[in-house]
Design an enzyme around this catalytic site. Sequence first.
Site, mmCIF file in Angstrom:
data_model
loop_
_atom_site.group_PDB
_atom_site.id
_atom_site.type_symbol
_atom_site.label_atom_id
_atom_site.label_comp_id
_atom_site.label_asym_id
_atom_site.label_seq_id
_atom_site.Cartn_x
_atom_site.Cartn_y
_atom_site.Cartn_z
ATOM 1 N N CYS A 92 0.845 -1.194 0.000
ATOM 2 C CA CYS A 92 0.000 0.000 0.000
ATOM 3 C C CYS A 92 0.880 1.243 0.000
ATOM 4 C CB CYS A 92 -0.879 -0.015 1.237
ATOM 5 S SG CYS A 92 -2.131 1.250 1.140
ATOM 6 N N ALA A 93 1.905 1.243 0.822
ATOM 7 C CA ALA A 93 2.805 2.395 0.898
ATOM 8 C C ALA A 93 3.465 2.619 -0.455
ATOM 9 C CB ALA A 93 3.860 2.149 1.968
#
Length: 26
Positions: free
Chosen positions: A21-22
């Site tokens: 996600c990052a």
Amino acid sequence: QAVLGAGLPCNTTTSPIIKVCASGMK
């Protein structure tokens, strides 16, 4: 709540998903 390109919510305690996600947020 940021959302990954795949549609997975970044708000999760799963480390691997947070990593992906990052990366998607960058």
